[in-house]
Design a protein around this motif. Structure first.
Motif, PDB file in Angstrom:
ATOM      1  N   LYS B 160     -39.141   5.424 -60.978  1.00 45.40           N
ATOM      2  CA  LYS B 160     -38.605   4.318 -60.770  1.00 45.40           C
ATOM      3  C   LYS B 160     -37.514   3.820 -61.925  1.00 45.40           C
ATOM      4  CE  LYS B 160     -42.929   2.590 -59.007  1.00 45.40           C
ATOM      5  NZ  LYS B 160     -44.043   3.464 -59.496  1.00 45.40           N
ATOM      6  N   ILE B 161     -36.424   3.902 -61.474  1.00 40.63           N
ATOM      7  CA  ILE B 161     -35.279   3.632 -62.525  1.00 40.63           C
ATOM      8  C   ILE B 161     -34.508   2.369 -62.299  1.00 40.63           C
ATOM      9  CG2 ILE B 161     -34.975   6.162 -62.601  1.00 40.63           C
ATOM     10  CD1 ILE B 161     -32.114   5.636 -61.273  1.00 40.63           C
ATOM     11  N   ALA B 162     -33.464   1.908 -63.384  1.00 40.68           N
ATOM     12  CA  ALA B 162     -32.640   0.964 -63.315  1.00 40.68           C
ATOM     13  C   ALA B 162     -31.237   1.539 -63.201  1.00 40.68           C
ATOM     14  CB  ALA B 162     -33.197  -0.225 -64.316  1.00 40.68           C
ATOM     15  N   VAL B 189     -34.562   2.686 -56.991  1.00 41.62           N
ATOM     16  CA  VAL B 189     -33.817   1.915 -57.777  1.00 41.62           C
ATOM     17  C   VAL B 189     -34.596   0.735 -57.907  1.00 41.62           C
ATOM     18  CG1 VAL B 189     -32.141   0.800 -58.672  1.00 41.62           C
ATOM     19  CG2 VAL B 189     -31.824   3.072 -57.809  1.00 41.62           C
ATOM     20  N   LEU B 190     -35.190   0.197 -58.959  1.00 42.45           N
ATOM     21  CA  LEU B 190     -35.870  -1.118 -59.122  1.00 42.45           C
ATOM     22  C   LEU B 190     -34.979  -2.212 -59.377  1.00 42.45           C
ATOM     23  CD1 LEU B 190     -39.466  -0.617 -60.745  1.00 42.45           C
ATOM     24  CD2 LEU B 190     -38.730  -0.544 -58.340  1.00 42.45           C
ATOM     25  N   ILE B 209     -33.092  -6.028 -67.119  1.00 42.39           N
ATOM     26  CA  ILE B 209     -33.769  -4.497 -66.903  1.00 42.39           C
ATOM     27  C   ILE B 209     -35.107  -4.517 -67.518  1.00 42.39           C
ATOM     28  CG2 ILE B 209     -33.529  -2.156 -66.971  1.00 42.39           C
ATOM     29  CD1 ILE B 209     -30.641  -2.505 -66.558  1.00 42.39           C
ATOM     30  N   LYS B 212     -38.095  -5.998 -66.001  1.00 42.71           N
ATOM     31  CA  LYS B 212     -38.912  -5.416 -65.032  1.00 42.71           C
ATOM     32  C   LYS B 212     -39.811  -4.286 -65.596  1.00 42.71           C
ATOM     33  CE  LYS B 212     -36.569  -6.482 -60.939  1.00 42.71           C
ATOM     34  NZ  LYS B 212     -35.963  -7.586 -61.335  1.00 42.71           N
ATOM     35  N   GLU B 214     -41.910  -1.751 -64.917  1.00 44.22           N
ATOM     36  CA  GLU B 214     -42.212  -0.475 -64.414  1.00 44.22           C
ATOM     37  C   GLU B 214     -41.163   0.294 -64.718  1.00 44.22           C
ATOM     38  OE1 GLU B 214     -43.713  -1.741 -60.253  1.00 44.22           O
ATOM     39  OE2 GLU B 214     -43.437  -3.542 -61.461  1.00 44.22           O
ATOM     40  N   VAL B 215     -39.691  -0.043 -64.824  1.00 38.22           N
ATOM     41  CA  VAL B 215     -38.785   0.927 -64.981  1.00 38.22           C
ATOM     42  C   VAL B 215     -39.013   2.100 -65.925  1.00 38.22           C
ATOM     43  CG1 VAL B 215     -36.238   0.953 -65.704  1.00 38.22           C
ATOM     44  CG2 VAL B 215     -36.978  -0.974 -64.228  1.00 38.22           C
ATOM     45  N   GLN B 216     -38.618   3.320 -65.484  1.00 37.90           N
ATOM     46  CA  GLN B 216     -39.014   4.461 -66.135  1.00 37.90           C
ATOM     47  C   GLN B 216     -37.696   5.045 -67.046  1.00 37.90           C
ATOM     48  OE1 GLN B 216     -41.076   6.300 -62.917  1.00 37.90           O
ATOM     49  NE2 GLN B 216     -42.892   6.419 -64.157  1.00 37.90           N
ATOM     50  N   ILE B 218     -33.197   4.440 -67.567  1.00 37.23           N
ATOM     51  CA  ILE B 218     -32.180   3.672 -67.264  1.00 37.23           C
ATOM     52  C   ILE B 218     -30.910   4.712 -67.209  1.00 37.23           C
ATOM     53  CG2 ILE B 218     -30.527   1.907 -67.896  1.00 37.23           C
ATOM     54  CD1 ILE B 218     -32.916   0.812 -69.731  1.00 37.23           C
ATOM     55  N   THR B 241     -37.260   2.605 -72.891  1.00 39.07           N
ATOM     56  CA  THR B 241     -37.159   3.371 -71.618  1.00 39.07           C
ATOM     57  C   THR B 241     -35.991   4.157 -71.927  1.00 39.07           C
ATOM     58  OG1 THR B 241     -37.457   1.243 -70.722  1.00 39.07           O
ATOM     59  CG2 THR B 241     -37.088   2.917 -69.172  1.00 39.07           C
TER      60      THR B 241
END
Lengths: 317, 378
Positions: B160-162, B189-190, B209, B212, B214-216, B218, B241
């Motif tokens: 899960k990324i941004a 993409v979250l 960002i 959010k 849960e973003v693992q 960027i 992150t």
């Protein structure tokens, strides 16, 4: 029968365009010629605006951008023939010029320069940012005009460079003819009156606002057509065509050659298109020499290259 | 007798004008000045350096190389004019150049018309997709950079990324390419943010960002100063992150601009950046070392990825001329297309009729910034 000055100018221009190829050592010179004519067309429009009406614009590349992108986008999105897209661009540019010209042309001097500058930057920003439609800063391809193929089928086979030399040369000649006619018409005389003194022109009953606007619209259409031709010739266009540098380049060519004279401005376009090519051998010094030449011309030939040279010739004779 | 004199004169003229005495003419139009000069300047320097080097070593096929180099200032219209000049007036047999996608695209129809091989130094995938017979390129595409990054993310277990991307040409194009291939790696993409090319602060986007949870990881597709500002803001906000940058900022100046916040940032780059770190058994070691040392010695500045593109472009061309055995554009084109296992500084090229780039993902090295310098991720 004596030729009028207008016809003499057009005749000389036509002869130059027709005879120059005899001296061309390679196809590359057709390309340079075509570039001169494309710039010459835009510059002729600026003569109407700056030279005749005395109004400045630092944003005319914006109209070139509208013309260029009309040719790039209309065939794909509207299914229009590129030739018609060129007309659409001209109508669009004229319309936009009419709309923004009304408020903008109330301004004078620096304020007008800055307002037109803003317009040009706005157009290039829209072209660069609306990437989904325009292709963004990387530019987009332009459809083939198709006229060269049509000419080939009726037996006139021209190379790509030759075709564009002829097409742009003809366009510039037409543009010069229209501008020279305008110069001698009542409108042209009113424009020149406006150039010399706005107050005096108003006093003798010249509709100043309407005239300024028509000069602005006319010059916008010239710039738009020049942008369209550039796009169709290069088969590829980027937002640079609408950029500030291009606007400045066009004004520089006009002033350099002679702002009040159509052949002068065309000579300016020719000189400033040719010089960078001639100076490539000097590499790093290219910009230095270019700047120096421009400064010298502006100091010693304040009316621009051609009018100053003509006066000197006449003074001697 | 008269006839004899005429005959020998004719033979002499032919002999002088014959190909055996002529140089092999190669053309180049790069953006030495203007907005793309950070690309064009090292490219021009590299081309001059290599041509001198090759000529000092005896030239190609017993003939000297003659380089016609023009500066298009990043202006596509000028690039097209210079390409026409190279083809029509200078009579070159091949062109290397086109620093930007815009200049390259406007050169393409000139070389396609003239049937002159052209090796582009610009990134966009449109240059070689669809394949055009006479157009090749040496820089890997944005899509490959995306794949390399996602590969690394997947290996580290991020799914899960941004995205925070620049809205300039490079950023927008890379964002698009990344979104096209992201599905292959099972990554979603979250959150998505963008910034303009002249923005001076990306804190609001990064705060969005961060919110959010849960973003693992960027990812920041971008070029120029934007990614450096993103990295600085990322440091100021104390975001933990992991941050991935693109190959667009793979130069020392990015580390300098981003400062200490760049510690731990990962990005795909070429072997040129890490010449001294390559293991001795690396196939690219020798060629990269030779190029970076020569460049450093001559210009007293480190070699860059972009100069590397020009290096590979010219070397590929010279290699093709040798294999073609003659300085004929059509034969050279065929030879370039037939390039197999050619080791350049950007990667190992295997061209094909359907692939006019010829690089695979191994051309990219995953780099991490450690103590203000590049480090190889093993």
């Amino acid at each position: 029968m004596r030729l009028s000055r207008k016809h003499l100018t057009l005749l000389v221009l036509a002869l130059l365009i027709a005879l120059a190829p005899a001296l061309f050592p390679s196809n590359f010179y057709y390309r340079i010629g075509a570039l001169i004519f494309v710039n010459g067309l835009a510059v002729t429009g600026l003569v109407v605006l700056i030279g005749f009406a005395g109004q400045i614009s630092l944003g005319h590349a914006g109209f070139a951008g509208i013309g260029a992108y009309a040719c790039a986008l209309a065939p794909g999105y509207l299914g229009l023939h590129p030739g018609l897209a060129m007309l659409l661009g001209a109508v669009l540019s004229g319309g936009v010029a009419w709309l923004i010209g009304r408020p903008i042309l109330r301004l004078k001097g620096y304020y007008l320069a800055v307002a037109t500058l803003g317009f040009g930057i706005l157009v290039s920003m829209v072209l660069a940012n609306e990437a989904k439609i325009t292709g963004g800063p990387d530019g987009r391809e332009v459809a083939e005009l198709g006229l060269r193929g049509a000419l080939a089928t009726i037996g006139i086979g021209l190379s790509n460079a030759q075709f564009w030399y002829a097409a742009t040369g003809l366009a510039m000649l037409l543009g010069a003819w229209v501008a020279l006619n305008l110069h001698d018409s009542p409108t042209g005389r009113a424009l020149r009156a406006l150039h010399d003194s706005e107050v005096a022109a108003r006093t003798v009953g010249v509709d100043v606002a309407r005239l300024k606007l028509s000069a602005f619209v006319i010059s916008a259409v010239y710039a738009s057509l020049s942008g369209s031709l550039l796009a169709l010739m290069n088969r590829f266009i980027t937002p640079d065509v609408a950029g500030f540098l291009h606007s400045v380049e066009l004004v520089t060519m006009t002033v350099f050659g002679g702002v009040g004279s159509v052949p002068g401005a065309i000579l300016g376009a020719a000189t400033l298109t040719l010089l960078p090519q001639a100076l490539t051998v000097l590499q790093q010094y290219e910009n230095l020499i270019l700047g120096l030449i421009m400064m010298l011309v502006m100091i010693f030939m304040r009316d621009g290259l051609l009018p100053s040279l003509m006066r000197r010739l006449k003074g001697r004779g | 007798m008269k006839l004899n004199v005429f005959g020998s004169a004719l033979a002499l003229t032919l002999g002088l004008a014959g190909p055996a005495f002529a140089d092999i003419k190669i053309g180049a139009s790069v953006s030495e000045t203007g907005p793309a000069s950070s690309l064009g300047d090292p490219e021009a320097k590299t081309l001059k350096l290599l041509v001198d080097e090759i000529n000092a070593a005896g030239g190609v096929l017993g003939q000297k190389l003659k380089l016609f180099l023009y500066d298009d200032g990043g202006d596509p219209n000028k690039a097209r004019t210079f390409a026409t000049r190279l083809v029509e007036d200078d009579g070159v047999i091949a062109i290397v150049g086109g620093s930007t996608t815009g200049t390259t695209m406007s050169i393409i129809s000139v070389v396609e018309n003239a049937k002159i091989p052209f090796i582009s130094l610009a990134g966009a995938i449109e240059i070689i997709d669809p394949v055009k017979p006479f157009v090749f390129k040496t820089p890997h595409t944005d899509r490959m950079a995306c794949r390399k990054i996602f590969e690394d993310m997947k290996a580290k277990g991020f799914s899960k990324i941004a995205l925070i991307s620049g809205s300039d040409g490079f950023g927008a194009s890379m964002r698009k390419q990344c979104l096209q291939v992201i599905g292959e790696f099972g990554i979603t993409v979250l959150a998505e943010e963008t910034y303009g090319p002249n923005d001076a602060d990306m804190t609001p986007q990064l705060t969005n960002i961060r919110s959010k949870g849960e973003v693992q990881a960027i990812l920041n597709p971008g070029f120029g100063q934007g990614p450096a500002i993103v990295t600085r803001n990322y440091g100021q906000l104390g975001i933990k992150t992991p941050l991935y940058q693109s190959h667009g900022v793979a130069s020392k100046s990015f580390i300098d601009l981003a400062g200490p916040a760049s510690e731990g940032v990962r990005l795909p780059g070429t072997a040129v950046l890490v010449a001294s770190l390559l293991p001795a058994n690396d196939p690219q070691k020798a060629v990269v070392a030779a190029y970076t040392t020569a460049y450093q010695a001559k210009f007293n500045q480190p070699a860059s990825t972009f100069g590397g593109y020009a290096h590979d472009g010219l070397r590929l061309l010279v290699d093709a001329i040798k294999r073609a055995g003659k300085a004929d554009p059509k034969a050279i084109r065929d030879a370039i297309e037939g390039t197999k296992g050619f080791v350049g500084v950007t990667g190992t090229f295997n061209m094909a009729a359907t692939d006019h780039l010829g690089l695979d993902l191994s051309a990219f090295r995953m780099l991490e910034i450690k103590r203000g310098d590049w480090a190889l991720v093993q």
